[in-house]
Design an enzyme around this catalytic site. Sequence first.
Site, PDB file in Angstrom:
ATOM      1  N   GLU A  24     -10.864   0.652  -0.051  1.00 30.34           N
ATOM      2  CA  GLU A  24     -11.783   0.201   1.001  1.00 30.34           C
ATOM      3  C   GLU A  24     -13.145  -0.129   0.412  1.00 30.34           C
ATOM      4  O   GLU A  24     -13.782  -1.118   0.803  1.00 30.34           O
ATOM      5  CB  GLU A  24     -11.919   1.265   2.096  1.00 30.34           C
ATOM      6  CG  GLU A  24     -10.645   1.527   2.853  1.00 30.34           C
ATOM      7  CD  GLU A  24     -10.093   0.283   3.529  1.00 30.34           C
ATOM      8  OE1 GLU A  24     -10.875  -0.517   4.065  1.00 30.34           O
ATOM      9  OE2 GLU A  24      -8.857   0.109   3.508  1.00 30.34           O
ATOM     10  N   ARG A  50     -35.291 -29.207   2.206  1.00 32.79           N
ATOM     11  CA  ARG A  50     -36.618 -29.024   2.805  1.00 32.79           C
ATOM     12  C   ARG A  50     -37.663 -29.701   1.924  1.00 32.79           C
ATOM     13  O   ARG A  50     -37.845 -29.350   0.757  1.00 32.79           O
ATOM     14  CB  ARG A  50     -36.900 -27.534   2.947  1.00 32.79           C
ATOM     15  CG  ARG A  50     -38.283 -27.201   3.356  1.00 32.79           C
ATOM     16  CD  ARG A  50     -38.472 -27.261   4.828  1.00 32.79           C
ATOM     17  NE  ARG A  50     -39.797 -26.698   5.102  1.00 32.79           N
ATOM     18  CZ  ARG A  50     -40.429 -26.850   6.199  1.00 32.79           C
ATOM     19  NH1 ARG A  50     -39.867 -27.503   7.177  1.00 32.79           N
ATOM     20  NH2 ARG A  50     -41.614 -26.335   6.362  1.00 32.79           N
ATOM     21  N   GLN A  61     -40.815 -22.963  -8.815  1.00 30.92           N
ATOM     22  CA  GLN A  61     -40.275 -21.756  -9.421  1.00 30.92           C
ATOM     23  C   GLN A  61     -40.328 -20.568  -8.466  1.00 30.92           C
ATOM     24  O   GLN A  61     -39.495 -19.665  -8.555  1.00 30.92           O
ATOM     25  CB  GLN A  61     -41.020 -21.433 -10.714  1.00 30.92           C
ATOM     26  CG  GLN A  61     -40.685 -22.368 -11.838  1.00 30.92           C
ATOM     27  CD  GLN A  61     -41.361 -21.979 -13.138  1.00 30.92           C
ATOM     28  OE1 GLN A  61     -42.287 -21.173 -13.166  1.00 30.92           O
ATOM     29  NE2 GLN A  61     -40.900 -22.572 -14.226  1.00 30.92           N
TER      30      GLN A  61
END
Length: 135
Positions: A24, A50, A61
Amino acid sequence: MPAADRIGEEGRGFEYILHGMNPERILIAAEGIGLGRAALRKASAYAKDRIVFDRPIGENQAIQHPLAACWMQLEAANLMTFKAASLYDRGEPCGVEANAPNISPAKQPSSLRDRADDPWRHGLCQGIPRRALFA
């Protein structure tokens, strides 16, 4: 409890439970990595699309470095997850390895999600639904 009703050796029940949780933990790590990769893809696409001051924000950067750091940590978590899965498949002890990707690097999806939420918190992405991450 009568010995005939026991599963496994006496005194090792907690160990058996923990070992049973390992697959799990490995699956949860893999899910987190998958979500992190999806978030990273969306964030990278957004950084390319954008445009601010006549150029994509992804050319800065200040945008590139956090995305690269997330990628590196997701890759590290992925390798740890594969190692844990391999150990589990071979029947070897893997408790530490199964937990490791869930402790630090695999938290990158939530870290990336939090970073991705910043533009919404500051009102920069009002036209983009947050659920777009899961589209």
